[in-house]
Design an enzyme around this catalytic site. Sequence first.
Site, PDB file in Angstrom:
ATOM      1  N   ASP A 187       5.649  23.042 -23.956  1.00 54.72           N
ATOM      2  CA  ASP A 187       4.662  23.092 -22.879  1.00 54.72           C
ATOM      3  C   ASP A 187       3.829  21.809 -22.835  1.00 54.72           C
ATOM      4  O   ASP A 187       3.559  21.213 -23.876  1.00 54.72           O
ATOM      5  CB  ASP A 187       3.747  24.304 -23.116  1.00 54.72           C
ATOM      6  CG  ASP A 187       2.851  24.575 -21.923  1.00 54.72           C
ATOM      7  OD1 ASP A 187       3.171  24.134 -20.803  1.00 54.72           O
ATOM      8  OD2 ASP A 187       1.810  25.230 -22.115  1.00 54.72           O
TER       9      ASP A 187
ATOM     10  N   ASN B 207       4.299  19.187 -20.324  1.00 54.34           N
ATOM     11  CA  ASN B 207       4.920  18.015 -19.679  1.00 54.34           C
ATOM     12  C   ASN B 207       4.109  17.545 -18.476  1.00 54.34           C
ATOM     13  O   ASN B 207       3.937  16.338 -18.257  1.00 54.34           O
ATOM     14  CB  ASN B 207       6.330  18.365 -19.183  1.00 54.34           C
ATOM     15  CG  ASN B 207       7.272  18.719 -20.302  1.00 54.34           C
ATOM     16  OD1 ASN B 207       7.004  18.444 -21.452  1.00 54.34           O
ATOM     17  ND2 ASN B 207       8.385  19.348 -19.952  1.00 54.34           N
ATOM     18  N   GLY B 208       3.634  18.508 -17.682  1.00 51.89           N
ATOM     19  CA  GLY B 208       2.882  18.175 -16.470  1.00 51.89           C
ATOM     20  C   GLY B 208       1.588  17.444 -16.810  1.00 51.89           C
ATOM     21  O   GLY B 208       1.264  16.416 -16.205  1.00 51.89           O
ATOM     22  N   ARG B 209       0.864  17.975 -17.808  1.00 48.02           N
ATOM     23  CA  ARG B 209      -0.408  17.339 -18.204  1.00 48.02           C
ATOM     24  C   ARG B 209      -0.169  15.956 -18.807  1.00 48.02           C
ATOM     25  O   ARG B 209      -0.946  15.033 -18.594  1.00 48.02           O
ATOM     26  CB  ARG B 209      -1.165  18.242 -19.202  1.00 48.02           C
ATOM     27  CG  ARG B 209      -1.950  19.330 -18.517  1.00 48.02           C
ATOM     28  CD  ARG B 209      -2.326  20.430 -19.460  1.00 48.02           C
ATOM     29  NE  ARG B 209      -1.194  21.326 -19.696  1.00 48.02           N
ATOM     30  CZ  ARG B 209      -1.196  22.333 -20.558  1.00 48.02           C
ATOM     31  NH1 ARG B 209      -2.268  22.547 -21.293  1.00 48.02           N
ATOM     32  NH2 ARG B 209      -0.148  23.099 -20.689  1.00 48.02           N
TER      33      ARG B 209
ATOM     34  N   ASN C 172       9.799  30.379 -13.813  1.00 45.04           N
ATOM     35  CA  ASN C 172       9.710  28.971 -13.369  1.00 45.04           C
ATOM     36  C   ASN C 172      10.319  28.732 -11.984  1.00 45.04           C
ATOM     37  O   ASN C 172      10.060  27.701 -11.366  1.00 45.04           O
ATOM     38  CB  ASN C 172      10.362  28.029 -14.391  1.00 45.04           C
ATOM     39  CG  ASN C 172       9.525  27.807 -15.639  1.00 45.04           C
ATOM     40  OD1 ASN C 172      10.056  27.568 -16.722  1.00 45.04           O
ATOM     41  ND2 ASN C 172       8.198  27.892 -15.515  1.00 45.04           N
TER      42      ASN C 172
ATOM     43  N   ARG D 165       8.018  27.629  -9.089  1.00 47.17           N
ATOM     44  CA  ARG D 165       7.475  26.260  -8.941  1.00 47.17           C
ATOM     45  C   ARG D 165       8.013  25.642  -7.650  1.00 47.17           C
ATOM     46  O   ARG D 165       9.011  26.123  -7.100  1.00 47.17           O
ATOM     47  CB  ARG D 165       7.890  25.405 -10.140  1.00 47.17           C
ATOM     48  CG  ARG D 165       7.248  25.923 -11.403  1.00 47.17           C
ATOM     49  CD  ARG D 165       7.295  24.931 -12.517  1.00 47.17           C
ATOM     50  NE  ARG D 165       6.553  25.474 -13.644  1.00 47.17           N
ATOM     51  CZ  ARG D 165       6.073  24.770 -14.639  1.00 47.17           C
ATOM     52  NH1 ARG D 165       6.267  23.476 -14.688  1.00 47.17           N
ATOM     53  NH2 ARG D 165       5.414  25.344 -15.625  1.00 47.17           N
TER      54      ARG D 165
ATOM     55  N   ARG E 263       3.774  26.343 -30.386  1.00 45.37           N
ATOM     56  CA  ARG E 263       3.445  26.104 -28.982  1.00 45.37           C
ATOM     57  C   ARG E 263       2.503  24.910 -28.894  1.00 45.37           C
ATOM     58  O   ARG E 263       1.324  25.015 -29.233  1.00 45.37           O
ATOM     59  CB  ARG E 263       2.789  27.325 -28.339  1.00 45.37           C
ATOM     60  CG  ARG E 263       2.428  27.035 -26.888  1.00 45.37           C
ATOM     61  CD  ARG E 263       2.245  28.251 -26.025  1.00 45.37           C
ATOM     62  NE  ARG E 263       2.234  27.799 -24.639  1.00 45.37           N
ATOM     63  CZ  ARG E 263       2.435  28.557 -23.591  1.00 45.37           C
ATOM     64  NH1 ARG E 263       2.648  29.835 -23.738  1.00 45.37           N
ATOM     65  NH2 ARG E 263       2.413  28.051 -22.380  1.00 45.37           N
TER      66      ARG E 263
ATOM     67  N   ARG F 222      -0.555  31.766 -25.924  1.00 46.30           N
ATOM     68  CA  ARG F 222       0.194  32.938 -25.450  1.00 46.30           C
ATOM     69  C   ARG F 222       1.695  32.681 -25.602  1.00 46.30           C
ATOM     70  O   ARG F 222       2.126  31.538 -25.752  1.00 46.30           O
ATOM     71  CB  ARG F 222      -0.157  33.260 -23.996  1.00 46.30           C
ATOM     72  CG  ARG F 222       0.044  32.091 -23.055  1.00 46.30           C
ATOM     73  CD  ARG F 222      -0.239  32.446 -21.599  1.00 46.30           C
ATOM     74  NE  ARG F 222      -0.192  31.246 -20.796  1.00 46.30           N
ATOM     75  CZ  ARG F 222      -1.255  30.552 -20.388  1.00 46.30           C
ATOM     76  NH1 ARG F 222      -2.467  30.963 -20.693  1.00 46.30           N
ATOM     77  NH2 ARG F 222      -1.109  29.450 -19.678  1.00 46.30           N
TER      78      ARG F 222
END
Length: 253
Positions: free
Chosen positions: A26, A28-30, A74, A77, A194, A200
């Site tokens: 988790d 990648n976008g940020r 996903n 998206r 994570r 979560r």
Amino acid sequence: MALFGNKNNSSDEVIKVPESLGVIMDGNGRWAKKRMLPRSAGHRAGAENLKELCRNCGNYGVKYLTVYAFSTENWSRPQDEVDQLMKLFVEFFDRYDAELEQEGIRVRFTGDIASLPENIRKVCEEGERRSVNRKKMQLIVAFNYGGRRELVNAVQKISEKVKSGELDISDIDEKLISENMYLPDVPDPDLIIRPSGEMRLSNFLLWESAYSELWISDCLWPDFGFDELTQAFKDYAKRDRRYGGLSKNDKEE
Ligand code: FPP
């Protein structure tokens, strides 16, 4: 599970290597946003980093590495991002299979593979076929994967057998449910990592994670390297896995 002092680290802290490791890739976008890059650049960097993770886990002696690459959720998206992720997925196995082969990494897929577009299904089948004799580690890619969908699938399979008389309702127990998961021979994850700070599971390995240790890091996935992995294994060595029972020390009192 290997337990050893790591020669690569100056400290003498003990490292415990899980036999079965899950990673929720988790952030990648940020990662891309921080660099003012498009999200696709984050996913690309994330895919590169998956290759590194495979190498590091293989070298550490992890036997099963399950990574969450694309969830059943996903698909919601933007179409453009979904298309880029599918493209990246195909490219990954084209580009890196030779390296995975060199590292002795067998590739398997878990998820609702049957519902994927044909070209993606072919990549999965071909990747599994090509790598079936590799022995060092299994890379299990959760693709179009959802823990709830996996459970629904297991319930459907079992119900069919009850309906046909092959099974009785009283035969249904935890072992039978485990046997009807997508990959029943893969051990439940000992540890789930994570990155990117979210606390979560996001529908990842819901049944299999009942007694998994969780390790959360603020590091975004494309930046998650050898040092973070090593830290996770050091912290894992300190965990007391009781499975609902008592720890060894408490029993001896
Ligand atoms: C979550 O980050 C990541 C994904 C939905 C995709 C993960 C995919 C890869 C790492 C690369 C492709 C995989 C393979 C097997 C080639 P996010 O986009 O939700 O990040 P954010 O929360 O920062 O927005």
